[in-house]
Design an enzyme around this catalytic site. Structure first.
Site, PDB file in Angstrom:
ATOM      1  N   ARG A   1      -2.179   6.628  17.960  1.00  0.00           N
ATOM      2  CA  ARG A   1      -2.721   7.064  16.674  1.00  0.00           C
ATOM      3  C   ARG A   1      -3.375   8.427  16.814  1.00  0.00           C
ATOM      4  O   ARG A   1      -3.947   8.762  17.863  1.00  0.00           O
ATOM      5  CB  ARG A   1      -3.808   6.090  16.174  1.00  0.00           C
TER       6      ARG A   1
ATOM      7  N   ASP B   1       0.832  -5.482  16.825  1.00  0.00           N
ATOM      8  CA  ASP B   1       0.646  -4.078  17.200  1.00  0.00           C
ATOM      9  C   ASP B   1       0.789  -3.162  15.989  1.00  0.00           C
ATOM     10  O   ASP B   1       0.412  -1.998  16.042  1.00  0.00           O
ATOM     11  CB  ASP B   1       1.742  -3.657  18.198  1.00  0.00           C
TER      12      ASP B   1
ATOM     13  N   TYR C   1       0.833  -1.208   0.000  1.00  0.00           N
ATOM     14  CA  TYR C   1       0.000   0.000   0.000  1.00  0.00           C
ATOM     15  C   TYR C   1       0.868   1.258   0.000  1.00  0.00           C
ATOM     16  O   TYR C   1       0.633   2.199  -0.751  1.00  0.00           O
ATOM     17  CB  TYR C   1      -0.895  -0.028   1.241  1.00  0.00           C
TER      18      TYR C   1
ATOM     19  N   LYS D   1     -17.014  -4.942  17.638  1.00  0.00           N
ATOM     20  CA  LYS D   1     -16.726  -5.980  18.636  1.00  0.00           C
ATOM     21  C   LYS D   1     -17.376  -5.651  19.980  1.00  0.00           C
ATOM     22  O   LYS D   1     -17.839  -6.542  20.686  1.00  0.00           O
ATOM     23  CB  LYS D   1     -15.205  -6.148  18.802  1.00  0.00           C
TER      24      LYS D   1
ATOM     25  N   HIS E   1     -10.512  -0.860   9.924  1.00  0.00           N
ATOM     26  CA  HIS E   1      -9.586  -0.158  10.811  1.00  0.00           C
ATOM     27  C   HIS E   1      -9.997  -0.347  12.267  1.00  0.00           C
ATOM     28  O   HIS E   1     -11.068  -0.861  12.570  1.00  0.00           O
ATOM     29  CB  HIS E   1      -9.504   1.317  10.423  1.00  0.00           C
TER      30      HIS E   1
ATOM     31  N   PRO F   1      -4.411  12.142   5.145  1.00  0.00           N
ATOM     32  CA  PRO F   1      -5.143  12.059   6.410  1.00  0.00           C
ATOM     33  C   PRO F   1      -4.516  11.031   7.345  1.00  0.00           C
ATOM     34  O   PRO F   1      -3.823  10.123   6.900  1.00  0.00           O
ATOM     35  CB  PRO F   1      -6.549  11.601   6.006  1.00  0.00           C
ATOM     36  N   THR F   2      -4.809  11.170   8.611  1.00  0.00           N
ATOM     37  CA  THR F   2      -4.436  10.139   9.587  1.00  0.00           C
ATOM     38  C   THR F   2      -5.567   9.097   9.606  1.00  0.00           C
ATOM     39  O   THR F   2      -6.346   9.018   8.668  1.00  0.00           O
ATOM     40  CB  THR F   2      -4.227  10.776  10.975  1.00  0.00           C
ATOM     41  N   ASN F   3      -5.674   8.324  10.652  1.00  0.00           N
ATOM     42  CA  ASN F   3      -6.641   7.216  10.747  1.00  0.00           C
ATOM     43  C   ASN F   3      -8.085   7.782  10.821  1.00  0.00           C
ATOM     44  O   ASN F   3      -8.460   8.393  11.802  1.00  0.00           O
ATOM     45  CB  ASN F   3      -6.287   6.401  12.003  1.00  0.00           C
TER      46      ASN F   3
HETATM   47  P1  GDP Z   1      -3.121   1.380  11.283  1.00  0.00           P
HETATM   48  O1  GDP Z   1      -3.469   2.635  12.047  1.00  0.00           O
HETATM   49  O2  GDP Z   1      -2.802   1.663   9.840  1.00  0.00           O
HETATM   50  O3  GDP Z   1      -2.047   0.577  11.952  1.00  0.00           O
HETATM   51  O4  GDP Z   1      -4.384   0.426  11.166  1.00  0.00           O
HETATM   52  P2  GDP Z   1      -5.590   0.057  12.151  1.00  0.00           P
HETATM   53  O5  GDP Z   1      -6.636   1.091  12.098  1.00  0.00           O
HETATM   54  O6  GDP Z   1      -5.958  -1.329  11.729  1.00  0.00           O
HETATM   55  O7  GDP Z   1      -4.999   0.067  13.653  1.00  0.00           O
HETATM   56  C1  GDP Z   1      -4.153  -0.950  14.070  1.00  0.00           C
HETATM   57  C2  GDP Z   1      -3.799  -0.829  15.542  1.00  0.00           C
HETATM   58  O8  GDP Z   1      -4.963  -1.055  16.355  1.00  0.00           O
HETATM   59  C3  GDP Z   1      -2.797  -1.909  15.934  1.00  0.00           C
HETATM   60  O9  GDP Z   1      -2.004  -1.446  17.016  1.00  0.00           O
HETATM   61  C4  GDP Z   1      -3.714  -3.054  16.385  1.00  0.00           C
HETATM   62  O10 GDP Z   1      -3.051  -3.962  17.234  1.00  0.00           O
HETATM   63  C5  GDP Z   1      -4.789  -2.247  17.132  1.00  0.00           C
HETATM   64  N1  GDP Z   1      -6.104  -2.933  17.246  1.00  0.00           N
HETATM   65  C6  GDP Z   1      -6.707  -3.284  18.430  1.00  0.00           C
HETATM   66  N2  GDP Z   1      -7.892  -3.871  18.201  1.00  0.00           N
HETATM   67  C7  GDP Z   1      -8.078  -3.858  16.847  1.00  0.00           C
HETATM   68  C8  GDP Z   1      -9.157  -4.296  16.012  1.00  0.00           C
HETATM   69  O11 GDP Z   1     -10.179  -4.824  16.442  1.00  0.00           O
HETATM   70  N3  GDP Z   1      -9.013  -4.093  14.662  1.00  0.00           N
HETATM   71  C9  GDP Z   1      -7.899  -3.480  14.130  1.00  0.00           C
HETATM   72  N4  GDP Z   1      -7.838  -3.302  12.806  1.00  0.00           N
HETATM   73  N5  GDP Z   1      -6.859  -3.083  14.905  1.00  0.00           N
HETATM   74  C10 GDP Z   1      -6.941  -3.261  16.246  1.00  0.00           C
END
Ligand code: GDP
Length: 250
Positions: free
Chosen positions: A144, A206, A72, A123, A115, A99-101
């Site tokens: 984040r 993580d 990506y 959940k 995400h 953008p961020t998350n």
């Molecule tokens: P990122 O910000 O690009 O890394 O992507 P994500 O939005 O998937 O965030 C990932 C982070 O959230 C990692 O540290 C995961 O371990 C943590 N995390 C905790 N619970 C969840 C979950 O239910 N789904 C996802 N996608 N990430 C989780």
């Protein structure tokens, strides 16, 4: 093609190929049809893994991205290369935002592919309904900067109307508004009134520990822009998900 950490780790090849094809199809079609401005969307996860903080717009190509989402990341970095080339060779105003998350209503709430915030909201909803504990993946320690989709939409419209640079611009809350995954999970728990136990599943990845971005370029342009407070945006998103559970994308 987008997804959360766990989808990225599974499909690095697909993320690279599909996004490179999308990049070239969209930008070249726009050029051929005389489109005067294009804003593409990058992400703060495409920056070098080994870097100084805060990350800023000048650092995109400074080193390899995190291994979890290299497909990506390299594909998205190529948009910046292509934008510069369309400007140089054809005088096009093709630019990009970083953008961020992002989170908010109408998100992809799929637990495996989405995400972290939509995944955790889904959940929590299920844990509440089934009387089980809530599994937060990883240690909860990564940090984040989250941006509410309605705030991002407002900024996108501003970029479309006012932003005149080819160089990308980071669209993010301040460095001081970065939160840990644990704190983000606790906001969801509070917003949904979940009374069960929170369990950190450290057998899951993580991902990148942090990717703290500077919004000082944005702040130079828009010093007074008000971001929706995180807990309010989380509450609105949770309420929307509960009210629209049957139709929500999940
Ligand atoms: P990122 O910000 O690009 O890394 O992507 P994500 O939005 O998937 O965030 C990932 C982070 O959230 C990692 O540290 C995961 O371990 C943590 N995390 C905790 N619970 C969840 C979950 O239910 N789904 C996802 N996608 N990430 C989780």
């Amino acid at each position: 093609m987008v997804g959360g950490l766990f989808r990225n780790m599974k499909y690095n090849l697909d993320f690279w190929r599909k996004n490179v094809h999308i990049n070239d199809n969209v930008l070249h079609s726009a050029h051929e049809h005389g489109v005067t401005k294009v804003i593409s969307c990058l992400s703060t996860c495409i920056f070098p893994d080994k870097t100084t903080y805060p990350i800023d717009e000048t650092m995109i190509h400074n080193g390899p991205p995190h291994s979890s989402n290299f497909g990506y990341s390299y594909a998205k970095r190529m948009i910046d290369v292509q934008n510069r080339a369309y400007s140089e060779q054809h005088g096009r105003m093709f630019t990009a935002v970083i953008p961020t998350n992002v989170f908010g209503m109408h998100d992809n709430f799929n637990i495996e592919d989405g995400h972290v915030l939509p995944g955790l909201i889904h959940k929590t909803y299920l844990a509440q309904r089934n009387g089980t504990s809530l599994a937060v993946w990883g240690s909860g320690k990564p940090r984040r900067q989250f941006i509410f989709s309605l705030d991002l939409a407002r900024l996108f419209i501003w970029v479309l109307r006012e932003y005149k640079e080819i160089e990308p611009i980071i669209l993010s809350v301040g460095e001081e508004d970065e939160v840990s995954i644990k704190e983000a999970a606790e906001s969801i728990v509070a917003a949904m009134g979940f009374k069960g136990e929170l369990v950190f599943d450290t057998s899951k990845s993580d991902g990148q520990y942090k990717k703290t971005a500077s919004n000082s370029k944005l702040r130079k342009y828009l010093p007074d822009f008000q971001f929706t407070p995180f807990s309010q945006a989380v509450k609105e998103t949770c309420d929307w998900f509960v009210a629209n559970y049957d139709q929500a994308r999940k």
